[in-house]
Design a protein around this motif. Structure first.
Motif, short mmCIF file in Angstrom:
data_model
loop_
_atom_site.label_atom_id
_atom_site.label_comp_id
_atom_site.label_asym_id
_atom_site.label_seq_id
_atom_site.Cartn_x
_atom_site.Cartn_y
_atom_site.Cartn_z
N GLN A 71 -6.15 -7.82 2.89
CA GLN A 71 -7.44 -7.67 3.27
C GLN A 71 -8.05 -8.63 3.78
OE1 GLN A 71 -7.97 -3.92 1.20
NE2 GLN A 71 -7.75 -2.81 3.18
N ALA A 122 -5.96 -6.00 -1.98
CA ALA A 122 -7.24 -6.91 -1.83
C ALA A 122 -6.35 -7.81 -1.01
CB ALA A 122 -8.27 -6.99 -2.75
N ARG A 173 1.16 -1.43 -0.48
CA ARG A 173 0.21 -0.13 -0.01
C ARG A 173 0.57 1.25 -0.37
NH1 ARG A 173 -3.69 -2.82 4.22
NH2 ARG A 173 -2.01 -3.60 5.03
N HIS A 179 -7.71 3.02 -1.18
CA HIS A 179 -5.63 2.67 -1.48
C HIS A 179 -5.22 4.21 -2.74
CE1 HIS A 179 -5.51 0.03 1.83
NE2 HIS A 179 -5.94 -1.31 0.52
N SER A 208 -10.55 -1.52 -3.53
CA SER A 208 -8.66 -1.01 -2.80
C SER A 208 -8.60 -0.52 -3.40
CB SER A 208 -8.30 -2.81 -2.87
OG SER A 208 -6.87 -2.23 -3.14
#
Length: 296
Positions: A134, A131, A87, A150, A146
């Protein structure tokens, strides 16, 4: 010219990710993106675009050019999935994309084969990577969520830049939604047009080549394809949309005469030198979604 069978080309790859798969590594995500580019290249007919059958409306590239580009980009897609899982800020994703574009141009002798796909598929690889960390989510909706969560804000800021490339300039001139704006909105034509079209085609029992053909025409009917506008102005864009909608109205890829009709449209595009490159990028994106999930 007789109409060749749909996707009757050597090396076409149709296998999707097994439904038993739960977690996708960055390597698997990157491989799905590379195979999605091959899926797009292998589809024929594909009005105005390069395939293994011919070079469409292009004099400076062919399928070999695209394959050199495709191989040069393999590691890029893996890296974008890795960065997505971390991320990282959008600026880092963008630097990776710029480096990938340089590798593409080196591999093709300066020919732009996949600039749009570097942007679109790169972002989707990053969003899929994010993703995965997560809870291993990988459906189309999870990937879109996602991307927005982000990098949505950074992508929105990016739309304020003054365009310098032909597609962006055409979008600005004709007041179309640019690729940057599509990304900032979470690729609505991909997720709200291509994904439902793919699901409808699958429910109708179409095989993968015909599903991809149906999705391609669905995209062409809706997308503000700046490459079409660059080459043919609004007249060229509307010409493409009218043909796409006529194809759909006649039954789409499920119709018995669909292939002959699509080849006729291809020849009409070549005569006008029209090339729906944005639609090609979005078709590759739809193929990617198919490869990283149970369905798009």
């Amino acid at each position: 010219m007789s109409a060749p069978a749909l996707a009757s080309v050597p090396g076409a790859v149709h296998a999707a990710v097994p439904k038993a798969a739960v977690h996708l590594s960055p390597a698997a995500i990157g491989r799905a993106a590379t195979l999605a580019l091959h899926d797009e290249l292998a589809l024929a007919p594909k009005p105005g675009l390069v395939s293994f059958v011919d070079s469409g409306s292009h004099d400076d590239m062919d399928a070999h050019t695209f394959m050199r580009s495709l191989f040069a980009l393999r590691r890029y897609f893996v890296r974008m999935a890795e960065l997505g899982a971390q991320r990282v800020p959008f600026a880092e994703l963008e630097r990776c994309g710029i480096a990938a574009e340089a590798r593409m141009l080196a591999a093709t002798g300066g020919i732009n084969t996949h600039r749009g796909a570097i942007f679109v598929l790169g972002l989707l690889c990053a969003a899929t990577g994010a993703a995965q960390v997560q809870g291993g989510q990988r459906g189309a909706e999870a990937i879109r969520a996602s991307l927005r969560a982000h990098w949505g804000q950074a992508l929105t800021a990016r739309t304020q830049r003054v365009p310098t490339l032909p597609g962006g300039l055409a979008a600005r001139r004709f007041k179309l939604r640019s690729a940057s704006q599509e990304a900032a909105l979470g690729f609505p034509v991909l997720f709200e047009t291509a994904v439902p079209a793919w699901r409808r085609a699958q429910r109708r029992g179409l095989d993968l080549p015909r599903t991809r053909l149906d999705v391609f025409f669905a995209l062409m009917a809706e997308l503000d394809d700046s490459n079409l506008a660059h080459r043919g102005g609004l007249e060229g864009l509307n010409f493409a949309r009218d043909h796409a909608r006529s194809f759909q109205a006649a039954g789409g890829a499920a119709d018995a005469h669909a292939l002959a009709r699509a080849w006729d449209i291809h020849r009409a595009f070549v005569a006008r030198r029209l090339s729906p490159g944005g639609c090609a990028d979005m078709l590759a994106a739809a193929c990617f979604l198919s490869r990283v999930g149970h369905e798009p």
